[in-house]
Motif scaffolding. Sequence first.
Motif, PDB file in Angstrom:
ATOM      1  N   UNK A 132     -54.078   7.662 121.649  1.00  0.00           N
ATOM      2  CA  UNK A 132     -53.886   6.982 122.917  1.00  0.00           C
ATOM      3  C   UNK A 132     -54.232   7.953 124.042  1.00  0.00           C
ATOM      4  N   UNK A 133     -54.330   7.467 125.255  1.00  0.00           N
ATOM      5  CA  UNK A 133     -54.790   8.287 126.387  1.00  0.00           C
ATOM      6  C   UNK A 133     -53.965   9.559 126.534  1.00  0.00           C
ATOM      7  N   UNK A 134     -52.647   9.429 126.533  1.00  0.00           N
ATOM      8  CA  UNK A 134     -51.793  10.595 126.755  1.00  0.00           C
ATOM      9  C   UNK A 134     -51.982  11.636 125.655  1.00  0.00           C
ATOM     10  N   UNK A 135     -52.055  11.175 124.412  1.00  0.00           N
ATOM     11  CA  UNK A 135     -52.254  12.103 123.300  1.00  0.00           C
ATOM     12  C   UNK A 135     -53.632  12.746 123.353  1.00  0.00           C
ATOM     13  N   UNK A 136     -54.650  11.947 123.721  1.00  0.00           N
ATOM     14  CA  UNK A 136     -56.012  12.483 123.806  1.00  0.00           C
ATOM     15  C   UNK A 136     -56.116  13.560 124.880  1.00  0.00           C
ATOM     16  N   UNK A 137     -55.452  13.325 126.016  1.00  0.00           N
ATOM     17  CA  UNK A 137     -55.468  14.322 127.091  1.00  0.00           C
ATOM     18  C   UNK A 137     -54.750  15.595 126.656  1.00  0.00           C
ATOM     19  N   UNK A 138     -53.637  15.440 125.952  1.00  0.00           N
ATOM     20  CA  UNK A 138     -52.906  16.609 125.469  1.00  0.00           C
ATOM     21  C   UNK A 138     -53.742  17.380 124.457  1.00  0.00           C
ATOM     22  N   UNK A 139     -54.420  16.648 123.573  1.00  0.00           N
ATOM     23  CA  UNK A 139     -55.268  17.300 122.583  1.00  0.00           C
ATOM     24  C   UNK A 139     -56.401  18.059 123.253  1.00  0.00           C
ATOM     25  N   UNK A 140     -57.027  17.437 124.255  1.00  0.00           N
ATOM     26  CA  UNK A 140     -58.097  18.103 124.998  1.00  0.00           C
ATOM     27  C   UNK A 140     -57.581  19.391 125.639  1.00  0.00           C
ATOM     28  N   UNK A 141     -56.377  19.317 126.202  1.00  0.00           N
ATOM     29  CA  UNK A 141     -55.779  20.494 126.834  1.00  0.00           C
ATOM     30  C   UNK A 141     -55.539  21.610 125.827  1.00  0.00           C
ATOM     31  N   UNK A 142     -54.980  21.251 124.671  1.00  0.00           N
ATOM     32  CA  UNK A 142     -54.654  22.273 123.687  1.00  0.00           C
ATOM     33  C   UNK A 142     -55.896  22.848 123.007  1.00  0.00           C
ATOM     34  N   UNK A 143     -56.922  22.019 122.838  1.00  0.00           N
ATOM     35  CA  UNK A 143     -58.177  22.536 122.308  1.00  0.00           C
ATOM     36  C   UNK A 143     -58.810  23.511 123.298  1.00  0.00           C
TER      37      UNK A 143
END
Length: 302
Positions: free
Chosen positions: A269-280
């Motif tokens: 979902x959007x929130x998880x995708x943004x968090x994943x992008x941040x952590x990557x």
Amino acid sequence: MVSHLLKKSSCESSVTKLLRWNGLSLYNTSHGFHEEEVKEKLKQFTGGCIDLQKKDNGIGILTLNNPSKMNAFSGVMMLQLLEKVIELENWTEGIGLIVRGANSTFSSGSDLNAVKALGTPEDGVALCMFMQNTLTRLMRLPLVSVALVQGRALGGGAEVTTACDFRLMTPESEIRFVHKEMGIIPSWGGTTRLVEIIGSRQTLKVLTGALKLDSQKALNIGMVDDILKSSDETQCLQEAQEWLQQFISGPPEVIKTLKKSVASVKELCLEEALQTERDLLGTVWGGPANLEAITRKGKFNK
């Protein structure tokens, strides 16, 4: 101290989410999927093989090899495909992948001998889950992948092309989802991925019409990314490697992280995708490639 623990917790949470879509099976016994039982059944259907060449330039070449049956998937080939995907998941030097068929054709889908023998709905669903798992893991690989379509990609073979990031066709090649004519629907994840590639309207046309997509039609609807000049097996493979090179040139760790980031968006979902992008980002920011680029003082803009 508290902020450090919060940061650590956030990273661990992100890692957990990344593991959910990278290198793990989609299904387990809680879904009614018994992988070892499926494997035992698939072992009965021999013929052909899956070849994997890992080149020094970081490009892998995965070849569907069963030319006497237009590279149709036997049960053993399905098992070997999963094995090769797992090998690629652990190939630290890899950055790109080309999926192709032997002897100038891609794949005609499932070997009908296996299809006839696995005739119950329960068998069909088990095979569906096995191949969905394998092709989803192929799609999630941290490698930029391209399907090289020579000859025909039919049925399950057409579905395999959708598990790659890009698709290339030779001038005389064809992609066709023939499932309707066999009284079934795509079940290896092909419908889901095709909608993402060409949209629901075009997908409905392609599937309900069992349309023959020659290279130009496929290009026009966005099914493929380019048409190669040559149909010769050796020459088109060279062309495909040169085409892929433009997308894997640069620091390998950055290319692979970009692929992971893009792949995650498909499933989170959007929130998880943004968090994943941040952590990557945290895995490459301040890294060697980043620091080297900064010292070039904007030369990449020229």
